[in-house]
Design an enzyme around this catalytic site. Structure first.
Site, PDB file in Angstrom:
ATOM      1  CG  HIS A   1      13.912  -7.662   2.202  1.00 20.11           C
ATOM      2  ND1 HIS A   1      14.341  -8.404   3.268  1.00 20.11           N
ATOM      3  CD2 HIS A   1      14.413  -8.282   1.106  1.00 20.11           C
ATOM      4  CE1 HIS A   1      15.066  -9.423   2.847  1.00 20.11           C
ATOM      5  NE2 HIS A   1      15.112  -9.379   1.532  1.00 20.11           N
TER       6      HIS A   1
ATOM      7  CD  GLU B   1      18.587  -8.723   0.101  1.00 21.53           C
ATOM      8  OE1 GLU B   1      19.659  -9.219   0.450  1.00 21.53           O
ATOM      9  OE2 GLU B   1      17.502  -9.360   0.124  1.00 21.53           O
TER      10      GLU B   1
ATOM     11  NE  ARG C   1      -3.925  -2.032   2.215  1.00 27.92           N
ATOM     12  CZ  ARG C   1      -3.793  -3.303   2.576  1.00 27.92           C
ATOM     13  NH1 ARG C   1      -2.666  -3.724   3.122  1.00 27.92           N
ATOM     14  NH2 ARG C   1      -4.779  -4.157   2.400  1.00 27.92           N
TER      15      ARG C   1
END
Length: 145
Positions: A80, A123, A10
């Protein structure tokens, strides 16, 4: 058979988030506005990976009554997103030049972490091998990732 489709995050500012992911090398591949549900879905992918490795940005429109829009704070339970890049030093420099903080610099020439405008940890992983190089090798961590 199971097939990976996409990851959804989001976002509060679609344009800022799209600009951020463009710096990494993603491009917008499609967009869908839902007037009834008052949201927009924007799909991004690296060139040639449309339909294979996409991130879906969900933008919930501000309420019609003028009340405050939704805000988001990331939880560590998400983790991530990760992208392999052609040259991690060039990618990090491009991000820094655009005002993005490199939270975990690529000191080893292999891995870095940054955050999207909404705080999503991303990352970056080097494709292949690069020798450690300055200024990255001695650059400290900033914040969390």
């Amino acid at each position: 058979m199971t097939k990976y489709l996409h990851t959804m995050i989001r976002v509060s500012d679609p344009d800022a988030t799209i600009d951020f992911f463009k710096l990494i090398g993603l491009e917008e591949v499609r967009r869908f506005d839902n007037e009834g549900g008052r949201f927009t879905l924007i799909f991004l992918a690296p060139p040639g990976q449309e339909g294979v490795a996409e991130v879906e940005l969900t933008y919930n429109w501000p309420p019609e009554d003028g009340s405050a829009p939704e805000t988001y704070s990331g939880g560590r339970n998400f983790g991530h997103l990760a992208y392999r890049v052609e040259n991690i030093y060039d990618t990090c420099q491009r991000l820094m030049d655009a005002g993005v903080t490199i939270n975990r610099p690529p000191r080893d020439g292999h891995m870095a972490f940054v955050r999207s405008p909404d705080g999503i940890s991303v990352e970056l992983l080097q494709d292949g091998y690069l020798d450690p190089a300055e200024p990255w090798a001695s650059m400290p961590n900033t914040g969390s990732w």
